[in-house]
Design a protein around this motif. Structure first.
Motif, PDB file in Angstrom:
ATOM      1  N   LEU A  15       0.845  -1.206   0.000  1.00 39.53           N
ATOM      2  CA  LEU A  15       0.000   0.000   0.000  1.00 39.53           C
ATOM      3  C   LEU A  15       0.877   1.251   0.000  1.00 39.53           C
ATOM      4  N   GLN A  16       1.929   1.246   0.825  1.00 38.74           N
ATOM      5  CA  GLN A  16       2.844   2.388   0.852  1.00 38.74           C
ATOM      6  C   GLN A  16       3.448   2.609  -0.531  1.00 38.74           C
ATOM      7  N   ARG A  17       3.823   1.524  -1.207  1.00 39.07           N
ATOM      8  CA  ARG A  17       4.399   1.642  -2.545  1.00 39.07           C
ATOM      9  C   ARG A  17       3.396   2.309  -3.489  1.00 39.07           C
ATOM     10  N   SER A  18       2.126   1.911  -3.388  1.00 36.02           N
ATOM     11  CA  SER A  18       1.129   2.497  -4.283  1.00 36.02           C
ATOM     12  C   SER A  18       0.817   3.946  -3.911  1.00 36.02           C
ATOM     13  N   TRP A  19       0.824   4.269  -2.625  1.00 35.60           N
ATOM     14  CA  TRP A  19       0.493   5.628  -2.194  1.00 35.60           C
ATOM     15  C   TRP A  19       1.662   6.596  -2.306  1.00 35.60           C
ATOM     16  N   TYR A  20       2.870   6.125  -1.963  1.00 36.64           N
ATOM     17  CA  TYR A  20       4.013   7.037  -1.848  1.00 36.64           C
ATOM     18  C   TYR A  20       5.132   6.752  -2.846  1.00 36.64           C
ATOM     19  N   GLY A  21       4.936   5.744  -3.697  1.00 39.24           N
ATOM     20  CA  GLY A  21       5.940   5.426  -4.709  1.00 39.24           C
ATOM     21  C   GLY A  21       6.963   4.397  -4.269  1.00 39.24           C
ATOM     22  N   GLU A  22       7.060   4.148  -2.970  1.00 38.95           N
ATOM     23  CA  GLU A  22       7.985   3.151  -2.417  1.00 38.95           C
ATOM     24  C   GLU A  22       7.604   2.927  -0.955  1.00 38.95           C
ATOM     25  N   PRO A  23       8.058   1.825  -0.361  1.00 37.22           N
ATOM     26  CA  PRO A  23       7.792   1.629   1.067  1.00 37.22           C
ATOM     27  C   PRO A  23       8.399   2.770   1.882  1.00 37.22           C
ATOM     28  N   LEU A  24       7.701   3.183   2.918  1.00 33.64           N
ATOM     29  CA  LEU A  24       8.173   4.324   3.710  1.00 33.64           C
ATOM     30  C   LEU A  24       9.488   4.039   4.412  1.00 33.64           C
ATOM     31  N   GLY A  25       9.772   2.786   4.738  1.00 30.66           N
ATOM     32  CA  GLY A  25      11.056   2.463   5.361  1.00 30.66           C
ATOM     33  C   GLY A  25      12.205   2.868   4.455  1.00 30.66           C
ATOM     34  N   ALA A  26      12.104   2.542   3.169  1.00 34.06           N
ATOM     35  CA  ALA A  26      13.157   2.896   2.206  1.00 34.06           C
ATOM     36  C   ALA A  26      13.218   4.408   2.012  1.00 34.06           C
ATOM     37  N   LEU A  27      12.062   5.030   1.880  1.00 31.44           N
ATOM     38  CA  LEU A  27      12.019   6.480   1.683  1.00 31.44           C
ATOM     39  C   LEU A  27      12.635   7.206   2.882  1.00 31.44           C
ATOM     40  N   PHE A  28      12.218   6.824   4.093  1.00 34.13           N
ATOM     41  CA  PHE A  28      12.731   7.501   5.292  1.00 34.13           C
ATOM     42  C   PHE A  28      14.220   7.236   5.499  1.00 34.13           C
ATOM     43  N   ARG A  29      14.682   6.014   5.191  1.00 35.14           N
ATOM     44  CA  ARG A  29      16.122   5.736   5.328  1.00 35.14           C
ATOM     45  C   ARG A  29      16.939   6.609   4.377  1.00 35.14           C
ATOM     46  N   ARG A  30      16.420   6.818   3.164  1.00 35.19           N
ATOM     47  CA  ARG A  30      17.117   7.682   2.210  1.00 35.19           C
ATOM     48  C   ARG A  30      17.167   9.124   2.731  1.00 35.19           C
ATOM     49  N   LEU A  31      16.055   9.598   3.288  1.00 33.34           N
ATOM     50  CA  LEU A  31      16.045  10.954   3.855  1.00 33.34           C
ATOM     51  C   LEU A  31      17.053  11.061   4.996  1.00 33.34           C
ATOM     52  N   ILE A  32      17.091  10.058   5.848  1.00 27.99           N
ATOM     53  CA  ILE A  32      18.028  10.042   6.979  1.00 27.99           C
ATOM     54  C   ILE A  32      19.466  10.099   6.467  1.00 27.99           C
ATOM     55  N   ASP A  33      19.777   9.278   5.472  1.00 37.06           N
ATOM     56  CA  ASP A  33      21.139   9.237   4.919  1.00 37.06           C
ATOM     57  C   ASP A  33      21.495  10.538   4.214  1.00 37.06           C
ATOM     58  N   ASP A  34      20.627  10.997   3.315  1.00 38.19           N
ATOM     59  CA  ASP A  34      20.936  12.183   2.508  1.00 38.19           C
ATOM     60  C   ASP A  34      21.014  13.460   3.335  1.00 38.19           C
ATOM     61  N   LEU A  35      20.204  13.533   4.398  1.00 34.06           N
ATOM     62  CA  LEU A  35      20.128  14.769   5.178  1.00 34.06           C
ATOM     63  C   LEU A  35      20.893  14.684   6.501  1.00 34.06           C
ATOM     64  N   GLY A  36      21.554  13.559   6.753  1.00 40.50           N
ATOM     65  CA  GLY A  36      22.356  13.419   7.965  1.00 40.50           C
ATOM     66  C   GLY A  36      21.532  13.458   9.243  1.00 40.50           C
ATOM     67  N   LEU A  37      20.390  12.791   9.220  1.00 40.80           N
ATOM     68  CA  LEU A  37      19.485  12.788  10.368  1.00 40.80           C
ATOM     69  C   LEU A  37      19.547  11.455  11.103  1.00 40.80           C
ATOM     70  N   ASN A  38      18.918  11.414  12.263  1.00 43.45           N
ATOM     71  CA  ASN A  38      18.603  10.147  12.902  1.00 43.45           C
ATOM     72  C   ASN A  38      17.068  10.048  12.918  1.00 43.45           C
ATOM     73  N   GLN A  39      16.547   8.925  13.347  1.00 46.73           N
ATOM     74  CA  GLN A  39      15.088   8.749  13.311  1.00 46.73           C
ATOM     75  C   GLN A  39      14.363   9.765  14.178  1.00 46.73           C
ATOM     76  N   ALA A  40      14.902  10.065  15.338  1.00 43.15           N
ATOM     77  CA  ALA A  40      14.245  11.014  16.240  1.00 43.15           C
ATOM     78  C   ALA A  40      14.163  12.401  15.606  1.00 43.15           C
ATOM     79  N   ARG A  41      15.251  12.810  14.962  1.00 42.98           N
ATOM     80  CA  ARG A  41      15.264  14.131  14.308  1.00 42.98           C
ATOM     81  C   ARG A  41      14.309  14.149  13.115  1.00 42.98           C
ATOM     82  N   LEU A  42      14.280  13.078  12.322  1.00 40.58           N
ATOM     83  CA  LEU A  42      13.343  13.012  11.198  1.00 40.58           C
ATOM     84  C   LEU A  42      11.906  13.094  11.711  1.00 40.58           C
TER      85      LEU A  42
END
Length: 181
Positions: A15-42
């Motif tokens: 469902l996440q793939r259909s709604w957001y283009g990819e599973p949110l785990g992958a999307l959020f991990r990419r944001l964390i990596d690219d923006l130098g965040l941790n989960q709490a900060r995200l």
């Protein structure tokens, strides 16, 4: 995790793939990596609790219920791509994340701010908002059923529903660009 939980997680990720283009785990991990965040900060930037972010990432929850959070995710995706290719420095990214954190999530489709002051919304961002809106009112299967019902009389509307309501973001971007005057 038992088979029932695994099935539920797999369904949530699909469902996440259909709604957001990819599973949110992958999307959020990419944001964390690219923006130098941790989960709490995200979670803080998005306006989610840390447990809610964790549930979305793991597939225990499928959907982001708050449209303002969805729009913050989209803004972070745009910022992430700019940071990843060097168009934005780490300091600029940190500053922009603070601005994103404060946003109420106004619509990019009817924004009264000028494109010059905010940067014009990207086609992908507009398309994602249309997808998010459609998918917030009906599941992909229901949208396809509605499109099938409309197809004989209103084929263009049926195509719109299929592309934006149940298709991939890349297909919707191509459709959007093909239909711009």
């Amino acid at each position: 995790m038992d088979a029932t939980q695994q099935d539920a997680t797999a369904r949530a990720r699909e469902l996440q793939r259909s709604w957001y283009g990819e599973p949110l785990g992958a999307l959020f991990r990419r944001l964390i990596d690219d923006l130098g965040l941790n989960q709490a900060r995200l979670a803080a930037v998005l306006g989610l609790s840390a447990p809610m972010l964790s549930q979305l990432m793991s597939g225990q929850r499928a959907k982001i219920g708050n449209p303002a959070v969805v729009q913050r995710v989209q803004a972070l995706q745009e910022l992430s791509s700019q940071a990843a290719d060097g168009r934005v420095s780490a300091a600029e990214a940190a500053e922009r994340m603070e601005e994103i954190k404060k946003t109420a999530g106004g619509s990019v489709l009817n924004s009264t701010q000028t494109a010059a002051s905010t940067g014009a919304p990207t086609v992908r961002r507009v398309v994602r908002e249309i997808q998010s809106l459609l998918r917030s009112v009906a599941a992909a299967g229901d949208i396809i059923d509605a499109a099938d019902s409309l197809a004989p009389v209103h084929p263009e509307l049926a195509e719109f529903l299929r592309v934006y309501g149940a298709g991939r973001t890349a297909e919707a971007v191509a459709h959007y660009e093909a239909h711009q005057s």
